[in-house]
Enzyme design. Structure first.
Site, PDB file in Angstrom:
ATOM      1  N   HIS A 190     -10.331   0.870   2.037  1.00 56.32           N
ATOM      2  CA  HIS A 190     -10.114   1.864   3.103  1.00 56.32           C
ATOM      3  C   HIS A 190     -11.300   1.711   4.050  1.00 56.32           C
ATOM      4  O   HIS A 190     -12.398   2.166   3.760  1.00 56.32           O
ATOM      5  CB  HIS A 190     -10.034   3.284   2.535  1.00 56.32           C
ATOM      6  CG  HIS A 190      -9.742   4.305   3.598  1.00 56.32           C
ATOM      7  ND1 HIS A 190      -8.558   4.993   3.683  1.00 56.32           N
ATOM      8  CD2 HIS A 190     -10.479   4.724   4.653  1.00 56.32           C
ATOM      9  CE1 HIS A 190      -8.579   5.783   4.741  1.00 56.32           C
ATOM     10  NE2 HIS A 190      -9.733   5.650   5.343  1.00 56.32           N
ATOM     11  N   ASN A 231      -5.326   7.323  -5.794  1.00 57.04           N
ATOM     12  CA  ASN A 231      -6.054   8.545  -5.410  1.00 57.04           C
ATOM     13  C   ASN A 231      -5.334   9.816  -5.859  1.00 57.04           C
ATOM     14  O   ASN A 231      -5.035  10.697  -5.079  1.00 57.04           O
ATOM     15  CB  ASN A 231      -6.345   8.581  -3.895  1.00 57.04           C
ATOM     16  CG  ASN A 231      -5.092   8.639  -3.038  1.00 57.04           C
ATOM     17  OD1 ASN A 231      -4.043   8.147  -3.435  1.00 57.04           O
ATOM     18  ND2 ASN A 231      -5.208   9.241  -1.862  1.00 57.04           N
ATOM     19  N   ASP A 263       1.467   2.599   3.519  1.00 57.47           N
ATOM     20  CA  ASP A 263       0.630   3.792   3.368  1.00 57.47           C
ATOM     21  C   ASP A 263       1.495   5.050   3.422  1.00 57.47           C
ATOM     22  O   ASP A 263       1.028   6.117   3.849  1.00 57.47           O
ATOM     23  CB  ASP A 263      -0.479   3.844   4.433  1.00 57.47           C
ATOM     24  CG  ASP A 263      -1.610   4.798   4.035  1.00 57.47           C
ATOM     25  OD1 ASP A 263      -1.626   5.252   2.880  1.00 57.47           O
ATOM     26  OD2 ASP A 263      -2.464   5.083   4.893  1.00 57.47           O
ATOM     27  N   LYS A 322      -9.294  -0.456  -5.721  1.00 54.95           N
ATOM     28  CA  LYS A 322      -9.286   0.229  -4.429  1.00 54.95           C
ATOM     29  C   LYS A 322     -10.651   0.833  -4.128  1.00 54.95           C
ATOM     30  O   LYS A 322     -11.201   1.569  -4.947  1.00 54.95           O
ATOM     31  CB  LYS A 322      -8.231   1.335  -4.463  1.00 54.95           C
ATOM     32  CG  LYS A 322      -8.242   2.259  -3.269  1.00 54.95           C
ATOM     33  CD  LYS A 322      -7.686   1.586  -2.032  1.00 54.95           C
ATOM     34  CE  LYS A 322      -7.910   2.446  -0.816  1.00 54.95           C
ATOM     35  NZ  LYS A 322      -6.751   2.659   0.001  1.00 54.95           N
ATOM     36  N   HIS A 367      -4.387  -0.798   6.104  1.00 57.30           N
ATOM     37  CA  HIS A 367      -3.933   0.007   7.248  1.00 57.30           C
ATOM     38  C   HIS A 367      -4.852  -0.141   8.462  1.00 57.30           C
ATOM     39  O   HIS A 367      -5.419   0.824   8.946  1.00 57.30           O
ATOM     40  CB  HIS A 367      -3.757   1.482   6.874  1.00 57.30           C
ATOM     41  CG  HIS A 367      -4.814   2.086   6.001  1.00 57.30           C
ATOM     42  ND1 HIS A 367      -6.151   2.003   6.276  1.00 57.30           N
ATOM     43  CD2 HIS A 367      -4.713   2.806   4.862  1.00 57.30           C
ATOM     44  CE1 HIS A 367      -6.809   2.641   5.337  1.00 57.30           C
ATOM     45  NE2 HIS A 367      -5.979   3.133   4.466  1.00 57.30           N
ATOM     46  N   HIS A 426       0.872  -1.201   0.000  1.00 58.79           N
ATOM     47  CA  HIS A 426       0.000   0.000   0.000  1.00 58.79           C
ATOM     48  C   HIS A 426       0.898   1.237   0.000  1.00 58.79           C
ATOM     49  O   HIS A 426       1.501   1.569   1.020  1.00 58.79           O
ATOM     50  CB  HIS A 426      -0.901   0.010   1.242  1.00 58.79           C
ATOM     51  CG  HIS A 426      -1.820   1.187   1.299  1.00 58.79           C
ATOM     52  ND1 HIS A 426      -3.161   1.067   1.587  1.00 58.79           N
ATOM     53  CD2 HIS A 426      -1.621   2.511   1.112  1.00 58.79           C
ATOM     54  CE1 HIS A 426      -3.729   2.259   1.579  1.00 58.79           C
ATOM     55  NE2 HIS A 426      -2.811   3.160   1.297  1.00 58.79           N
ATOM     56  N   HIS A 473       3.056  14.437   1.815  1.00 56.91           N
ATOM     57  CA  HIS A 473       2.463  15.769   1.616  1.00 56.91           C
ATOM     58  C   HIS A 473       3.566  16.758   1.954  1.00 56.91           C
ATOM     59  O   HIS A 473       4.382  16.488   2.848  1.00 56.91           O
ATOM     60  CB  HIS A 473       1.293  16.002   2.578  1.00 56.91           C
ATOM     61  CG  HIS A 473       0.089  15.173   2.290  1.00 56.91           C
ATOM     62  ND1 HIS A 473      -0.825  15.471   1.308  1.00 56.91           N
ATOM     63  CD2 HIS A 473      -0.367  14.028   2.865  1.00 56.91           C
ATOM     64  CE1 HIS A 473      -1.792  14.571   1.293  1.00 56.91           C
ATOM     65  NE2 HIS A 473      -1.538  13.667   2.219  1.00 56.91           N
ATOM     66  N   HIS A 529       1.545   5.383  -1.660  1.00 58.60           N
ATOM     67  CA  HIS A 529       1.173   6.572  -2.447  1.00 58.60           C
ATOM     68  C   HIS A 529       2.427   7.161  -3.070  1.00 58.60           C
ATOM     69  O   HIS A 529       3.343   7.568  -2.352  1.00 58.60           O
ATOM     70  CB  HIS A 529       0.523   7.630  -1.544  1.00 58.60           C
ATOM     71  CG  HIS A 529      -0.752   7.153  -0.919  1.00 58.60           C
ATOM     72  ND1 HIS A 529      -1.985   7.349  -1.509  1.00 58.60           N
ATOM     73  CD2 HIS A 529      -0.985   6.462   0.218  1.00 58.60           C
ATOM     74  CE1 HIS A 529      -2.921   6.807  -0.744  1.00 58.60           C
ATOM     75  NE2 HIS A 529      -2.341   6.262   0.313  1.00 58.60           N
TER      76      HIS A 529
HETATM   77  O1  DOR Z   1      -3.218   9.301   5.883  1.00 62.20           O
HETATM   78  C1  DOR Z   1      -3.609   9.021   4.770  1.00 62.20           C
HETATM   79  N1  DOR Z   1      -3.086   9.611   3.664  1.00 62.20           N
HETATM   80  N2  DOR Z   1      -4.576   8.135   4.649  1.00 62.20           N
HETATM   81  C2  DOR Z   1      -5.149   7.881   3.475  1.00 62.20           C
HETATM   82  O2  DOR Z   1      -6.033   7.094   3.443  1.00 62.20           O
HETATM   83  C3  DOR Z   1      -4.748   8.629   2.262  1.00 62.20           C
HETATM   84  C4  DOR Z   1      -3.399   9.135   2.368  1.00 62.20           C
HETATM   85  C5  DOR Z   1      -3.084  10.177   1.325  1.00 62.20           C
HETATM   86  O3  DOR Z   1      -3.323   9.909   0.139  1.00 62.20           O
HETATM   87  O4  DOR Z   1      -2.542  11.218   1.667  1.00 62.20           O
HETATM   88 ZN    ZN Z   2      -3.330   5.109   1.712  1.00 63.45          ZN
END
Ligand code: DOR
Ligand code: ZN
Length: 351
Positions: A141, A46, A252, A104, A179, A18, A256, A20
């Site tokens: 999720h 996403n 996960d 997903k 998660h 998992h 950011h 990103h």
């Molecule tokens: O903390 C998270 N960040 N949980 C998620 O489900 C999405 C992820 C994100 O894409 O930033």
């Molecule tokens: Zn995630």
């Protein structure tokens, strides 16, 4: 016998079930942080707009491949973002062609870029039926989005309200509860004997809700599902170190930029890709279960997905504390790396 005498351990190269990776400049900056240690990863869809169709998944996979560092041996396993208008035949074809490994499911509004997620589960029944038929896993999720449900109860409520009925209706569907953050989820997965597994993140094995809120608010520990009380963290550690085949690593890791995290309404997500294996080694070693790290990070995931474990290996070596950068620079701004709050004594040597 506890594994506390070990100072070196060679394991199959791990995978991240998992992850990103984002897109554009952020993708370019974060992808080497995963490929350094991991051979494969399930790539979350996403983006904005989300990766919904097979065609979009092919294009995104190409952008990932173009961003790989020279010589990296890494396979992105793509997912399709389930919407109420997803075409079951597109999913079938994407799976048959090796384009998408999983689908997903985000309940609409659950987290970052989840507005196109599912509101009415009846509308996705036909897609789920096809997935059950072809053996394609659904990554879930698992949080309800009702405002009246307390944020700390949203996972447990999801199990009762959504997951149990859904799995009754489509019992042959392979489901990964992603998660997981609660004892409730661990118990639910342990009680099932078929078609259900769970991923556990690095950070949920290490932090509880005090890390986010006690003595000051710490946005870099804020993610979704939010970390719960200590008893839940302990249940997660027990599940992870047990070797139980139904539990495996999904970091996960969700980058950011600092400005996006550090604002009155900051983004959810913790960036653990760089130091995950050192963090996990610390957790497994402390539990006297270092050897089980291979089951958790390298064996149980491929087994559930019907894939072979990696041939290559990595070696965890204990010594003086290793350091990772506190932040990485990206074209979009700095991204803070997860701080476990303790020294990391295990470094990672690759083949
Ligand atoms: O903390 C998270 N960040 N949980 C998620 O489900 C999405 C992820 C994100 O894409 O930033
Ligand atoms: Zn995630």
């Amino acid at each position: 016998m506890p594994d506390r005498h070990l100072t070196r351990l060679t394991i199959r190269r791990p995978d991240d079930w998992h992850l990103h990776l984002r897109d554009g400049d952020m993708l370019k900056a974060v992808v080497p942080e995963t490929t350094r240690h991991f051979a494969r990863a399930i790539i979350m869809p996403n983006l904005d707009p989300p990766v919904v169709t097979a065609q979009q998944a092919v294009a995104y996979r190409e952008r990932i491949m173009a961003a790989l560092p020279n010589g990296a041996d890494f396979t992105p396993l793509m997912t399709l973002y389930l919407t109420e208008t997803t075409d079951p035949e597109d999913v079938r074809e994407a799976h048959a062609a090796g384009i998408a490994t999983a689908v997903k499911l985000y309940p609409a509004g659950a987290t970052t870029n989840s507005a196109s997620g599912v509101r009415d589960f009846e509308k996705v029944r036909a897609v789920l039926a096809v997935m059950a038929e072809i053996g394609m896993p659904l990554c879930v999720h698992g949080e309800v989005t009702d405002q009246e449900i307390d944020i700390f109860d949203r996972e447990a409520t999801f199990i009762d309200r959504v997951l149990k009925p859904l799995r009754k209706k489509v019992p042959d569907l392979k489901v990964v509860m992603e998660h997981v953050t609660t004892q409730d989820a661990v118990d639910y997965v342990r009680d099932s004997n078929k078609n259900l597994a769970a991923t556990i993140t690095t950070h949920h094995l290490i932090i509880n809700r005090n890390h986010i809120l006690a003595g000051g608010i710490r946005p870099h520990y804020y993610c979704l599902p939010v970390a719960k009380r200590e008893a839940h963290r302990v249940a997660l550690v027990q599940a992870a170190v047990s070797g139980d085949k139904r539990f495996f690593l999904g970091t996960d890791s969700a980058p950011h930029t600092d400005p996006a995290k550090l604002q009155p309404c900051g983004c959810a997500g913790i960036f653990t890709a760089p130091n995950t294996m050192s963090c996990l080694a610390e957790v497994f070693f402390a539990a006297g279960r270092l050897r089980k790290i291979e089951d958790f990070a390298s064996l149980n995931g491929p087994r559930f997905y019907g894939l072979k474990p990696n041939e290559a290996t990595i070696t965890l070596v204990k010594g003086d504390p290793v350091t990772y950068p506190a932040k990485i620079d990206t074209g979009d701004g700095p991204v803070t790396v997860f701080d476990p709050g303790f020294d990391l004594h295990w470094r990672v040597e690759t083949d």
